[in-house]
Motif scaffolding. Structure first.
Motif, PDB file in Angstrom:
ATOM      1  N   ARG A 112       0.821  -1.214   0.000  1.00 31.62           N
ATOM      2  CA  ARG A 112       0.000   0.000   0.000  1.00 31.62           C
ATOM      3  C   ARG A 112       0.856   1.266   0.000  1.00 31.62           C
ATOM      4  O   ARG A 112       0.498   2.277  -0.604  1.00 31.62           O
ATOM      5  N   ILE A 113       1.970   1.220   0.686  1.00 32.00           N
ATOM      6  CA  ILE A 113       2.854   2.385   0.722  1.00 32.00           C
ATOM      7  C   ILE A 113       3.420   2.667  -0.663  1.00 32.00           C
ATOM      8  O   ILE A 113       3.459   3.818  -1.122  1.00 32.00           O
ATOM      9  N   VAL A 114       3.874   1.625  -1.347  1.00 28.94           N
ATOM     10  CA  VAL A 114       4.376   1.812  -2.719  1.00 28.94           C
ATOM     11  C   VAL A 114       3.245   2.293  -3.622  1.00 28.94           C
ATOM     12  O   VAL A 114       3.429   3.188  -4.458  1.00 28.94           O
ATOM     13  N   GLN A 115       2.066   1.725  -3.445  1.00 29.78           N
ATOM     14  CA  GLN A 115       0.917   2.117  -4.265  1.00 29.78           C
ATOM     15  C   GLN A 115       0.582   3.592  -4.082  1.00 29.78           C
ATOM     16  O   GLN A 115       0.400   4.330  -5.058  1.00 29.78           O
ATOM     17  N   GLU A 116       0.517   4.058  -2.823  1.00 25.62           N
ATOM     18  CA  GLU A 116       0.180   5.459  -2.577  1.00 25.62           C
ATOM     19  C   GLU A 116       1.280   6.383  -3.075  1.00 25.62           C
ATOM     20  O   GLU A 116       0.998   7.464  -3.626  1.00 25.62           O
ATOM     21  N   SER A 117       2.534   5.977  -2.901  1.00 28.06           N
ATOM     22  CA  SER A 117       3.639   6.811  -3.371  1.00 28.06           C
ATOM     23  C   SER A 117       3.606   6.958  -4.886  1.00 28.06           C
ATOM     24  O   SER A 117       3.807   8.070  -5.420  1.00 28.06           O
ATOM     25  N   LEU A 118       3.352   5.865  -5.599  1.00 28.69           N
ATOM     26  CA  LEU A 118       3.276   5.955  -7.056  1.00 28.69           C
ATOM     27  C   LEU A 118       2.042   6.730  -7.498  1.00 28.69           C
ATOM     28  O   LEU A 118       2.071   7.414  -8.532  1.00 28.69           O
TER      29      LEU A 118
ATOM     30  N   ARG B  58      13.349  -1.723   4.108  1.00 28.79           N
ATOM     31  CA  ARG B  58      13.321  -0.277   3.909  1.00 28.79           C
ATOM     32  C   ARG B  58      12.795  -0.008   2.493  1.00 28.79           C
ATOM     33  O   ARG B  58      13.364  -0.485   1.510  1.00 28.79           O
ATOM     34  N   VAL B  59      11.707   0.738   2.429  1.00 28.47           N
ATOM     35  CA  VAL B  59      11.066   1.086   1.155  1.00 28.47           C
ATOM     36  C   VAL B  59      11.338   2.559   0.877  1.00 28.47           C
ATOM     37  O   VAL B  59      11.032   3.428   1.703  1.00 28.47           O
ATOM     38  N   THR B  60      11.900   2.827  -0.303  1.00 28.84           N
ATOM     39  CA  THR B  60      12.188   4.203  -0.690  1.00 28.84           C
ATOM     40  C   THR B  60      11.620   4.449  -2.088  1.00 28.84           C
ATOM     41  O   THR B  60      11.904   3.689  -3.017  1.00 28.84           O
TER      42      THR B  60
END
Length: 373
Positions: A284-290, A314-316
């Motif tokens: 979800r974090i990657v989805q919202e960031s994209l 660690r997600v960046t």
């Protein structure tokens, strides 16, 4: 349209003052068009036909009659420049048409027609005056009808919005009732199995230990399955989109990145086995960031980097745009922080160290001790 909205936002007294000044300037303009000394007495009917505009909202009919009476004195005094249009008269008629009730409007029509017939010096003057009156009156009535139509549309929009909210609320209630029924079935089934196995366990321990071991494994499996289903149910309650399928995991991140043409994925380190909640949070974090990259940042390129550390992920997500809403903390970024905190992690975001882009950095704990390559 923006200029009109700003004018409507001005205080009415200020609008009337500006309108009065404009009318007075227009009525005095003919005095400056020729090199001639005009009688000062001519200024009196000009002032009398212009200054009452200040009170047009409070006394529309009185102002119109005052202006109508003042105009003939300009011709009576004589020896003055021609006044092509009496603008104060037009404003007064417009105001009567816009603000007065029907009875007063009909009375002013009769008074105006009779008065102009008495003071008009010729048929041409009478026709020109009546044409001016009709045009100003028509503009006032059109303004009234436009305002009423606008109010009607606003009321209709508000009513439709209330109906949509009620429909959405009923849909939410129905969905919650369905989920409640499903949760009841899940719990009833799992607990029933666990009770049956638990009751047979003590007897099996004394007679057939292998069956006792199988019973305990069945209890654990039932508990795990119930927990997984309940977690997904609770996820539906919190998910605004109401997804009905399985919750996404890390394995779907490449597919997610592939959908964004300007994004690339880099993964380093030895992959860990994360808890289900952490995997969902990472996705979800990657989805919202994209989503922010596509909708708000104006970025031409973005990089999603998954760095596996000893006991964490660690997600960046870095892009070369300006960030959501110019880098502010919108609801999407707040949601990223909340998802990370719910898993025991943390999130930071803001401009990149070089100042040429925006970056979201999230640290998520492993959640399970087991590691695999």
């Amino acid at each position: 349209m923006a200029l009109l909205d700003r004018l409507r936002a001005l205080p009415p007294p200020l609008v009337d003052l500006g309108l009065t000044v404009a009318v007075l300037a227009a009525q005095l303009a003919p005095f400056t068009s020729a090199d001639q000394a005009w009688p000062a007495a001519l200024l009196l009917p000009v002032l009398a036909a212009s200054l009452p505009v200040l009170l047009r909202r409070r006394f529309p009919v009185t102002v119109m009659l005052a202006v109508l009476i003042a105009i003939p004195f300009y011709d009576i005094i004589g020896d003055g420049p021609n006044q092509p249009i009496w603008y104060g008269w037009m404003v007064a008629v417009y105001t009567v048409a816009y603000r007065s009730p029907p009875v007063l409007r009909l009375a002013t029509i009769a008074v105006t027609a009779a008065g102009m017939l008495l003071v008009a010096g010729s048929l041409d003057t009478y026709v020109r005056g009546m044409a001016t009156w009709v045009a100003a009156y028509a503009l006032g009535r059109v303004a009234v009808l436009t305002r009423q139509q606008s109010l009607t549309l606003q009321e209709r929009a508000m009513r439709l919005e209330r109906e949509r909210e009620l429909a959405a609320e009923r849909a939410v209630q129905r969905e919650r009732a369905r989920i409640a029924r499903d949760m009841h079935d899940i719990l009833a089934h799992a607990v029933s199995l666990m009770v049956v196995q638990a009751e047979s366990g003590p007897l099996a321990v004394r007679t057939r230990p292998e069956r006792a071991e199988a019973a305990f494994e069945a209890i654990a499996a039932s508990g795990r399955d119930a927990m997984g289903q309940l977690r997904r149910m609770l996820g539906l309650l919190k998910d605004a989109k109401g997804e009905l399928g399985p919750q996404p995991t890390l394995d779907r991140i490449p597919e997610l990145v592939e959908r964004v043409s300007q994004a690339t994925l880099v993964e380093t380190g030895t992959r860990l086995e994360l808890s289900h909640d952490v995997e969902v949070a990472a996705y979800r974090i990657v989805q919202e960031s994209l989503t922010n990259v596509v909708k708000h940042s104006g970025a031409r390129s973005a990089e999603v980097r998954l760095v596996w550390e000893r006991d964490a992920l660690r997600v960046t997500v870095t892009d070369d745009g300006r960030g959501p809403l110019g880098g502010g903390g919108g609801q999407g970024l707040i949601g990223i922080r909340e998802r990370a905190a719910a898993c025991g992690g943390h999130a930071v975001f803001g401009p990149t160290p070089t100042g040429r882009g925006f970056q979201v950095m999230v640290w998520l704990p492993q959640g399970l001790a087991e590691v695999h390559g």
